[in-house]
Design a protein around this motif. Sequence first.
Motif, PDB file in Angstrom:
ATOM      1  N   TYR A  88      53.229  -3.450 -64.641  1.00  0.00           N
ATOM      2  CA  TYR A  88      52.197  -2.926 -63.742  1.00  0.00           C
ATOM      3  C   TYR A  88      51.397  -1.861 -64.471  1.00  0.00           C
ATOM      4  O   TYR A  88      51.968  -0.919 -65.022  1.00  0.00           O
ATOM      5  N   ARG A  90      49.134   1.251 -64.426  1.00  0.00           N
ATOM      6  CA  ARG A  90      48.768   2.344 -63.516  1.00  0.00           C
ATOM      7  C   ARG A  90      47.298   2.693 -63.727  1.00  0.00           C
ATOM      8  O   ARG A  90      46.848   2.831 -64.863  1.00  0.00           O
ATOM      9  N   ARG A  97      40.094   1.049 -61.664  1.00  0.00           N
ATOM     10  CA  ARG A  97      40.512  -0.003 -60.746  1.00  0.00           C
ATOM     11  C   ARG A  97      39.405  -1.060 -60.619  1.00  0.00           C
ATOM     12  O   ARG A  97      39.672  -2.259 -60.629  1.00  0.00           O
ATOM     13  N   LYS A 118      48.950  -3.523 -56.174  1.00  0.00           N
ATOM     14  CA  LYS A 118      50.199  -3.132 -55.515  1.00  0.00           C
ATOM     15  C   LYS A 118      50.112  -1.638 -55.212  1.00  0.00           C
ATOM     16  O   LYS A 118      49.777  -0.840 -56.092  1.00  0.00           O
ATOM     17  N   LYS A 119      50.453  -1.304 -53.997  1.00  0.00           N
ATOM     18  CA  LYS A 119      50.505   0.119 -53.630  1.00  0.00           C
ATOM     19  C   LYS A 119      51.828   0.686 -54.109  1.00  0.00           C
ATOM     20  O   LYS A 119      52.865   0.018 -53.986  1.00  0.00           O
ATOM     21  N   ASN A 120      51.803   1.848 -54.650  1.00  0.00           N
ATOM     22  CA  ASN A 120      53.047   2.421 -55.158  1.00  0.00           C
ATOM     23  C   ASN A 120      53.935   2.904 -54.006  1.00  0.00           C
ATOM     24  O   ASN A 120      53.500   3.685 -53.157  1.00  0.00           O
ATOM     25  N   SER A 121      55.185   2.437 -53.994  1.00  0.00           N
ATOM     26  CA  SER A 121      56.079   2.890 -52.926  1.00  0.00           C
ATOM     27  C   SER A 121      57.258   3.695 -53.483  1.00  0.00           C
ATOM     28  O   SER A 121      58.190   4.021 -52.752  1.00  0.00           O
ATOM     29  N   ASP A 128      48.631   7.294 -57.854  1.00  0.00           N
ATOM     30  CA  ASP A 128      47.847   7.441 -56.626  1.00  0.00           C
ATOM     31  C   ASP A 128      46.759   6.392 -56.453  1.00  0.00           C
ATOM     32  O   ASP A 128      46.221   6.226 -55.365  1.00  0.00           O
ATOM     33  N   HIS A 129      46.405   5.720 -57.573  1.00  0.00           N
ATOM     34  CA  HIS A 129      45.306   4.745 -57.487  1.00  0.00           C
ATOM     35  C   HIS A 129      45.819   3.313 -57.559  1.00  0.00           C
ATOM     36  O   HIS A 129      45.154   2.446 -58.104  1.00  0.00           O
ATOM     37  N   SER A 130      47.023   3.089 -57.091  1.00  0.00           N
ATOM     38  CA  SER A 130      47.642   1.749 -57.078  1.00  0.00           C
ATOM     39  C   SER A 130      47.999   1.257 -58.481  1.00  0.00           C
ATOM     40  O   SER A 130      47.755   1.940 -59.482  1.00  0.00           O
TER      41      SER A 130
END
Length: 352
Positions: A88, A90, A97, A118-121, A128-130
């Motif tokens: 992934y 960042r 993005r 993908k949203k970071n969980s 912060d920007h997926s």
Amino acid sequence: MLDYIVVGLGLSGVAISEELEKRNKKFVVYEDNSQNSSYVAGGIFNPVILKRFTPAWKAAEQIKSAIPFYEQLEQKLHVRLIHNWNIYRRFHSVEERNEWFVAADRSSLSPFLDPDLKKNSNPNLIADHSLGKVLNTGNIDTENLLDSYSAYLKDKGTFKDERFDYSALKIEKDHFDYKGLKTTNIVFCEGYGLKKNPYFDYLPLNGNKGEYITIYSEDLNLDFAVKSSVFLLPLGNNLYKVGATYDHSDKTPETTTKAKERLIGQLKELIKCDFEVVDQVAGIRPAVADRRPLVGEHPEISNLYCCNGFGSRGVLIAPNMAVELIENIENGKPLDLEIDLQRFTQKYYSKN
Ligand SMILES: Cc1cc2nc3c(=O)[nH]c(=O)nc-3n(C[C@H](O)[C@H](O)[C@H](O)COP(=O)(O)OP(=O)(O)OC[C@H]3O[C@@H](n4cnc5c(N)ncnc54)[C@H](O)[C@@H]3O)c2cc1C
């Protein structure tokens, strides 16, 4: 009488050896552990340059033959070498993005860049920007590959655990004589060790030192690789590889405090939980001035070859270059000018 002597058992030497075995050639391999680029490599195969979202050189076609090559080695050596997982990327900003979306739309990159972000969980990952998912990626366990392959060759009695001494090589009319061993061909697969090779030291192999640290973190709980300013690769058991650095000036094999501190600094911008550094490794990537491999025959000495210059992408490049070189030697298939070391023949004559 041997068909080949292979000097060096990194990714290049393994790929050349495999190509020779397929063709029932008689060969021995010399390895002196003087270089360890292949050994310490992250082993990542990833067809995209994730800094700029551009395709890596011929990577889309290389991956098609490289993965079956490692699959077939897994079966032959009875080891697991391929680890498929997602990388992934960042994003640092909204602009970045947007660049991802533009790149994912291009036909050369669409098989590799997932447009669904993908949203970071993960509470300990700073993103912060997926995250953008790179498809068809993973890594090769190069350490396991080299250990298993040298054991395989030892079993066959074709592995020489020693330095190839250039001064002991006698060039006869139609063969080489090396300490009493007669061979038709020699292929040098020495990585950055090529700098000491008097036959090929005219080649512009610059070298680029890379270092990784391994960290232990109980709280990170990450099950995918993240690429930011560095790669963060989960190894299992709360261990993660972090790196690598790029250094053009230092060509020493030792690990450095400077690289460790740099990697820790970059890591702290990526995660916010505690970690402990438990290991550090270094190696010199065989990087070439024009960023293309060095494959082919010596300008004056027939049957003396080199298969080198894979830079930071040996995993995908090595199997392909081995096929190109051995096809050239055995069947006369011309080498692509982009990889042929003839492009530096002028340098040879200005030096000699
Ligand atoms: C930190 C780091 C991370 C990397 N990460 C990746 C990655 O994730 N993905 C990727 O694709 N690539 C990666 N690379 C690059 C990759 O490792 C190289 O492209 C590749 O290993 C080069 O393989 P090679 O066989 O040409 O050279 P080497 O691995 O250097 O192998 C050459 C071998 O020849 C031997 N040798 C040299 N001289 C002699 C002699 N006279 N006699 C006997 N033996 C000799 C050496 O001991 C050595 O084993 C990384 C490199 C580094 C340093």
